[in-house]
Write a protein that holds these residues in place. Sequence first.
Motif, short mmCIF file in Angstrom:
data_model
loop_
_atom_site.label_atom_id
_atom_site.label_comp_id
_atom_site.label_asym_id
_atom_site.label_seq_id
_atom_site.Cartn_x
_atom_site.Cartn_y
_atom_site.Cartn_z
N UNK A 54 0.85 -1.17 0.00
CA UNK A 54 0.00 0.00 0.00
C UNK A 54 0.90 1.23 0.00
N UNK A 55 0.75 2.07 -1.00
CA UNK A 55 1.59 3.26 -1.08
C UNK A 55 1.42 4.17 0.12
N UNK A 56 0.22 4.19 0.68
CA UNK A 56 0.02 5.03 1.87
C UNK A 56 0.88 4.53 3.03
N UNK A 57 1.02 3.23 3.17
CA UNK A 57 1.86 2.68 4.25
C UNK A 57 3.32 2.97 3.99
N UNK A 58 3.73 2.92 2.73
CA UNK A 58 5.10 3.25 2.40
C UNK A 58 5.40 4.71 2.71
N UNK A 59 4.44 5.57 2.49
CA UNK A 59 4.63 6.99 2.80
C UNK A 59 4.70 7.21 4.30
N UNK A 60 3.94 6.42 5.06
CA UNK A 60 4.04 6.50 6.52
C UNK A 60 5.45 6.12 6.97
N UNK A 61 5.99 5.05 6.40
CA UNK A 61 7.34 4.62 6.75
C UNK A 61 8.36 5.68 6.37
N UNK A 62 8.20 6.28 5.21
CA UNK A 62 9.11 7.34 4.78
C UNK A 62 9.06 8.53 5.74
#
Length: 312
Positions: free
Chosen positions: A9-17
């Motif tokens: 999920x790109x949203x989760x990747x952005x959270x990690x970033x």
Amino acid sequence: MAVRVTDWDLRKLRVLRTLEELGTVRATAEALSMTPSAVSQQLSSLSQQVGVALLEAHGRRVRLTDAAHVLLRHTDVVLAQLERAEAELDGFVRGEAGRVRVGTFATAIPGLVVPALNALRADHPGLRTRVHQAEAAEVYDLLSAGEIDIGLSLAAQAPTSNDGRYDRTELLTDPLDVALPAQHRLATTTALRMRDLAEEPWIYGASGPWRDITLAACAQAGFVPEQAHVASDWRAILDMVAAGMGIALIPRLAAARDAPGVTLRVPHADQPRRHVVTAVRSGSGERPQIALALRALADAAARLTTVQSRRT
């Protein structure tokens, strides 16, 4: 367990970033307008999806694992590519990218279509254009078949006004001048009228819109022209006029280029005209690419009208 990239999920990747940038779950939650527990849930879910631990305890805080840094390195590439894709798609939305196909009759190409499309490409280099030469009446069939996006035609060749398949707009009024041999007795007449040409030999086509226009203009002046020669190519007609073989009506669009041996005269009292129109499939004129091309054609027509008015 195999990692399925499509499940990420790109949203989760952005959270990690964001966590890597800000350092704490609380700061990440505030930056993303989330609760700290929601941030933790997103990261836990992402860890399960990729099959490796992404966070590890570090005192009262958490820090990213080596696996998380590897994931972020690839995430940055993915997000950057998505930004580029979004920017390119925005070009389509704004009309700055894509393709516009213009169908047009031949005489409109050099003086109208070429300048318009050159200006369009200069302002919107990502927008591709294609010209399709066709007879004035044929452009409507090409529009219906989806082979062109914009058609340039003559008002006299348009379908009936009850035909709802097309949206039409008048683009240009094209005056018709009389082409005379340079040494013709009327070449220097100060007030030429169409009826002064009733006894002259005429050159025009065997069929088609130009024959109709010539006959109608002469009929309006009160005579039927004597057809001395049959021709429909403007260059051929002008060459025959220059040779003294006859006279012809020539649209300004066709006479924009030099014609040695030919004098073009304006019949001021009863000058015939033809009306050039643009046509698009109903509703399609709102597409950004088509709207930009229509505007470029209108601007080119306005410039051409200014130039033509100096010859009257």
